[in-house]
Structures are given as structure tokens and as C-alpha cells.
Design a protein around this motif. Sequence first.
Motif, PDB file in Angstrom:
ATOM      1  N   LYS A   9       0.829  -1.206   0.000  1.00  0.00           N
ATOM      2  CA  LYS A   9       0.000   0.000   0.000  1.00  0.00           C
ATOM      3  C   LYS A   9       0.864   1.257   0.000  1.00  0.00           C
ATOM      4  O   LYS A   9       0.561   2.237  -0.692  1.00  0.00           O
ATOM      5  CB  LYS A   9      -0.956  -0.005   1.183  1.00  0.00           C
ATOM      6  N   THR A  10       1.960   1.244   0.742  1.00  0.00           N
ATOM      7  CA  THR A  10       2.874   2.388   0.751  1.00  0.00           C
ATOM      8  C   THR A  10       3.448   2.613  -0.645  1.00  0.00           C
ATOM      9  O   THR A  10       3.514   3.750  -1.126  1.00  0.00           O
ATOM     10  CB  THR A  10       3.991   2.186   1.792  1.00  0.00           C
ATOM     11  N   TYR A  11       3.841   1.534  -1.305  1.00  0.00           N
ATOM     12  CA  TYR A  11       4.346   1.654  -2.682  1.00  0.00           C
ATOM     13  C   TYR A  11       3.247   2.188  -3.604  1.00  0.00           C
ATOM     14  O   TYR A  11       3.491   3.089  -4.429  1.00  0.00           O
ATOM     15  CB  TYR A  11       4.882   0.306  -3.180  1.00  0.00           C
ATOM     16  N   GLU A  12       2.035   1.661  -3.473  1.00  0.00           N
ATOM     17  CA  GLU A  12       0.921   2.131  -4.297  1.00  0.00           C
ATOM     18  C   GLU A  12       0.659   3.617  -4.069  1.00  0.00           C
ATOM     19  O   GLU A  12       0.358   4.361  -5.020  1.00  0.00           O
ATOM     20  CB  GLU A  12      -0.344   1.319  -4.003  1.00  0.00           C
ATOM     21  N   GLN A  13       0.793   4.076  -2.825  1.00  0.00           N
ATOM     22  CA  GLN A  13       0.607   5.497  -2.525  1.00  0.00           C
ATOM     23  C   GLN A  13       1.702   6.336  -3.192  1.00  0.00           C
ATOM     24  O   GLN A  13       1.435   7.439  -3.668  1.00  0.00           O
ATOM     25  CB  GLN A  13       0.617   5.732  -1.014  1.00  0.00           C
ATOM     26  N   LEU A  14       2.927   5.814  -3.227  1.00  0.00           N
ATOM     27  CA  LEU A  14       4.030   6.502  -3.889  1.00  0.00           C
ATOM     28  C   LEU A  14       3.726   6.668  -5.376  1.00  0.00           C
ATOM     29  O   LEU A  14       3.884   7.758  -5.942  1.00  0.00           O
ATOM     30  CB  LEU A  14       5.338   5.732  -3.686  1.00  0.00           C
ATOM     31  N   ILE A  15       3.276   5.596  -5.996  1.00  0.00           N
ATOM     32  CA  ILE A  15       2.972   5.635  -7.429  1.00  0.00           C
ATOM     33  C   ILE A  15       1.783   6.551  -7.699  1.00  0.00           C
ATOM     34  O   ILE A  15       1.792   7.331  -8.658  1.00  0.00           O
ATOM     35  CB  ILE A  15       2.723   4.208  -7.965  1.00  0.00           C
ATOM     36  N   LYS A  16       0.767   6.501  -6.850  1.00  0.00           N
ATOM     37  CA  LYS A  16      -0.383   7.396  -7.016  1.00  0.00           C
ATOM     38  C   LYS A  16       0.050   8.853  -6.898  1.00  0.00           C
ATOM     39  O   LYS A  16      -0.379   9.703  -7.689  1.00  0.00           O
ATOM     40  CB  LYS A  16      -1.476   7.080  -5.998  1.00  0.00           C
ATOM     41  N   ALA A  17       0.924   9.152  -5.940  1.00  0.00           N
ATOM     42  CA  ALA A  17       1.414  10.525  -5.777  1.00  0.00           C
ATOM     43  C   ALA A  17       2.172  10.964  -7.035  1.00  0.00           C
ATOM     44  O   ALA A  17       2.007  12.103  -7.494  1.00  0.00           O
ATOM     45  CB  ALA A  17       2.296  10.640  -4.538  1.00  0.00           C
ATOM     46  N   TRP A  18       2.999  10.090  -7.600  1.00  0.00           N
ATOM     47  CA  TRP A  18       3.689  10.420  -8.853  1.00  0.00           C
ATOM     48  C   TRP A  18       2.665  10.667  -9.952  1.00  0.00           C
ATOM     49  O   TRP A  18       2.712  11.675 -10.658  1.00  0.00           O
ATOM     50  CB  TRP A  18       4.661   9.306  -9.269  1.00  0.00           C
ATOM     51  N   PRO A  62       5.137  17.816 -18.215  1.00  0.00           N
ATOM     52  CA  PRO A  62       4.012  16.869 -18.228  1.00  0.00           C
ATOM     53  C   PRO A  62       4.524  15.438 -18.018  1.00  0.00           C
ATOM     54  O   PRO A  62       4.768  14.705 -18.969  1.00  0.00           O
ATOM     55  CB  PRO A  62       3.406  17.062 -19.617  1.00  0.00           C
ATOM     56  N   THR A  63       4.755  15.076 -16.766  1.00  0.00           N
ATOM     57  CA  THR A  63       5.320  13.757 -16.461  1.00  0.00           C
ATOM     58  C   THR A  63       4.352  12.646 -16.865  1.00  0.00           C
ATOM     59  O   THR A  63       3.141  12.789 -16.757  1.00  0.00           O
ATOM     60  CB  THR A  63       5.640  13.641 -14.961  1.00  0.00           C
ATOM     61  N   ALA A  64       4.921  11.560 -17.311  1.00  0.00           N
ATOM     62  CA  ALA A  64       4.128  10.398 -17.718  1.00  0.00           C
ATOM     63  C   ALA A  64       3.758   9.570 -16.484  1.00  0.00           C
ATOM     64  O   ALA A  64       4.577   9.415 -15.576  1.00  0.00           O
ATOM     65  CB  ALA A  64       4.930   9.542 -18.698  1.00  0.00           C
ATOM     66  N   PRO A  65       2.544   9.036 -16.452  1.00  0.00           N
ATOM     67  CA  PRO A  65       2.162   8.178 -15.324  1.00  0.00           C
ATOM     68  C   PRO A  65       2.835   6.803 -15.421  1.00  0.00           C
ATOM     69  O   PRO A  65       3.141   6.319 -16.500  1.00  0.00           O
ATOM     70  CB  PRO A  65       0.646   8.060 -15.456  1.00  0.00           C
ATOM     71  N   MET A  89       5.978   3.573 -18.427  1.00  0.00           N
ATOM     72  CA  MET A  89       5.329   4.883 -18.468  1.00  0.00           C
ATOM     73  C   MET A  89       4.553   5.037 -19.773  1.00  0.00           C
ATOM     74  O   MET A  89       4.999   4.567 -20.821  1.00  0.00           O
ATOM     75  CB  MET A  89       6.358   5.998 -18.351  1.00  0.00           C
ATOM     76  N   ILE A  90       3.403   5.684 -19.655  1.00  0.00           N
ATOM     77  CA  ILE A  90       2.595   6.010 -20.817  1.00  0.00           C
ATOM     78  C   ILE A  90       2.691   7.524 -21.019  1.00  0.00           C
ATOM     79  O   ILE A  90       2.174   8.282 -20.196  1.00  0.00           O
ATOM     80  CB  ILE A  90       1.130   5.582 -20.617  1.00  0.00           C
ATOM     81  N   PRO A  91       3.379   7.979 -22.073  1.00  0.00           N
ATOM     82  CA  PRO A  91       3.529   9.419 -22.283  1.00  0.00           C
ATOM     83  C   PRO A  91       2.172  10.114 -22.403  1.00  0.00           C
ATOM     84  O   PRO A  91       1.210   9.520 -22.904  1.00  0.00           O
ATOM     85  CB  PRO A  91       4.313   9.503 -23.599  1.00  0.00           C
ATOM     86  N   PRO A  92       2.094  11.357 -21.941  1.00  0.00           N
ATOM     87  CA  PRO A  92       0.844  12.111 -22.058  1.00  0.00           C
ATOM     88  C   PRO A  92       0.336  12.116 -23.505  1.00  0.00           C
ATOM     89  O   PRO A  92       1.115  12.289 -24.445  1.00  0.00           O
ATOM     90  CB  PRO A  92       1.235  13.525 -21.613  1.00  0.00           C
ATOM     91  N   GLY A  93      -0.954  11.866 -23.665  1.00  0.00           N
ATOM     92  CA  GLY A  93      -1.570  11.856 -24.986  1.00  0.00           C
ATOM     93  C   GLY A  93      -1.428  10.548 -25.732  1.00  0.00           C
ATOM     94  O   GLY A  93      -1.921  10.397 -26.844  1.00  0.00           O
ATOM     95  N   GLU A  94      -0.739   9.583 -25.135  1.00  0.00           N
ATOM     96  CA  GLU A  94      -0.563   8.279 -25.777  1.00  0.00           C
ATOM     97  C   GLU A  94      -1.286   7.202 -24.967  1.00  0.00           C
ATOM     98  O   GLU A  94      -1.740   7.455 -23.853  1.00  0.00           O
ATOM     99  CB  GLU A  94       0.923   7.951 -25.935  1.00  0.00           C
ATOM    100  N   SER A  95      -1.375   6.002 -25.534  1.00  0.00           N
ATOM    101  CA  SER A  95      -2.110   4.933 -24.850  1.00  0.00           C
ATOM    102  C   SER A  95      -1.278   3.684 -24.611  1.00  0.00           C
ATOM    103  O   SER A  95      -1.766   2.713 -24.052  1.00  0.00           O
ATOM    104  CB  SER A  95      -3.360   4.559 -25.656  1.00  0.00           C
ATOM    105  N   ASP A  96      -0.003   3.718 -25.026  1.00  0.00           N
ATOM    106  CA  ASP A  96       0.839   2.535 -24.864  1.00  0.00           C
ATOM    107  C   ASP A  96       2.093   2.895 -24.065  1.00  0.00           C
ATOM    108  O   ASP A  96       2.527   4.048 -24.011  1.00  0.00           O
ATOM    109  CB  ASP A  96       1.240   1.971 -26.224  1.00  0.00           C
ATOM    110  N   ILE A  97       2.672   1.878 -23.478  1.00  0.00           N
ATOM    111  CA  ILE A  97       3.885   2.014 -22.692  1.00  0.00           C
ATOM    112  C   ILE A  97       5.064   2.331 -23.608  1.00  0.00           C
ATOM    113  O   ILE A  97       5.224   1.711 -24.666  1.00  0.00           O
ATOM    114  CB  ILE A  97       4.140   0.725 -21.883  1.00  0.00           C
ATOM    115  N   LYS A  98       5.874   3.287 -23.204  1.00  0.00           N
ATOM    116  CA  LYS A  98       7.085   3.648 -23.944  1.00  0.00           C
ATOM    117  C   LYS A  98       8.222   2.774 -23.417  1.00  0.00           C
ATOM    118  O   LYS A  98       8.789   3.039 -22.359  1.00  0.00           O
ATOM    119  CB  LYS A  98       7.392   5.131 -23.749  1.00  0.00           C
TER     120      LYS A  98
END
Length: 147
Positions: A9-18, A62-65, A89-98
Amino acid sequence: MDQEMAVKKTYEQLIKAWNDRDAEKMASLFTESGESIGFDGSLSKGRKEIFSHLHPIFKDHPTAPFVTKVKEVKFLGGQTAIVRAIAGMIPPGESDIKADVNTHHTLVLENEGSGWGIELFQNTPAQFHGRPELVEEMTNELRQLLS
């Protein structure tokens, strides 16, 4: 909640914050002496420095999620845990992993009594020099999480 779930859960919170571009929340997940080693090798020590490093990145870029998968949680006694995960990571405006920015995430967490704090977060590029099949394998494993 059992300890493994609390660590995840702590890791998931880190990723959600990013993914939410929330430098304050991200920094708050670290212990007072926690360290973050970024994808480019930059080192930030302590919550204040981690925040100061992340805030302008989130403000100006614009960081990628991240799309992530926990591969292992390992406990070293009752107060310390290691998390190993993979991320794409999926760049902003795209739908696939880079694929060329896939990464390994390694965290060392400490049970601070009130919860798990991140002592170390390392974001290591997973470029697998000369082994493109490993890049493809990791990317496909992460793509499965998109559906």
C-alpha cells in the motif's frame, strides 16, 4: 491489514502521488532521512529535498504516469522490508507504454510504528543493453495491466 499488504500500500501510494503529480504527498511517504534516486541518477535526501526536487518537475513538465507491478516483497526482520517492482510509463496523450523508459523500482521501507516509511526509493532504467527480447518481455508484462 497484514504487513505485506501495508508495505504494498505504501508503494501504491508513492505511485499514485507520482501519477497525481503531488510532490508533497510523495515526499511525505519517506522517512525523515529517506533517499530517492531518480531515473537519471539524481539523489535527493530527506523529505524537504525530495519535495524540492520533485515540485518543479511536476510544475514544469508533463510527467508520464507509471504502470507498475510488484514482483517481490521481502522482509528483513520485522521492521524492514524490500519491495522490488517493474514499471513502465505512458507518455501524455498516448495509450501505450514507452518501452525505452521501463524501469526497476527498488524500495527499502522501515516500520516506524505508525506505518511504513520509505528509507530508499531507487528508479533504475531497465534497458537490458543488447537484449531487446527482455525489454519486450517486460513491456508485454506491463501491457497486460492496461486491459
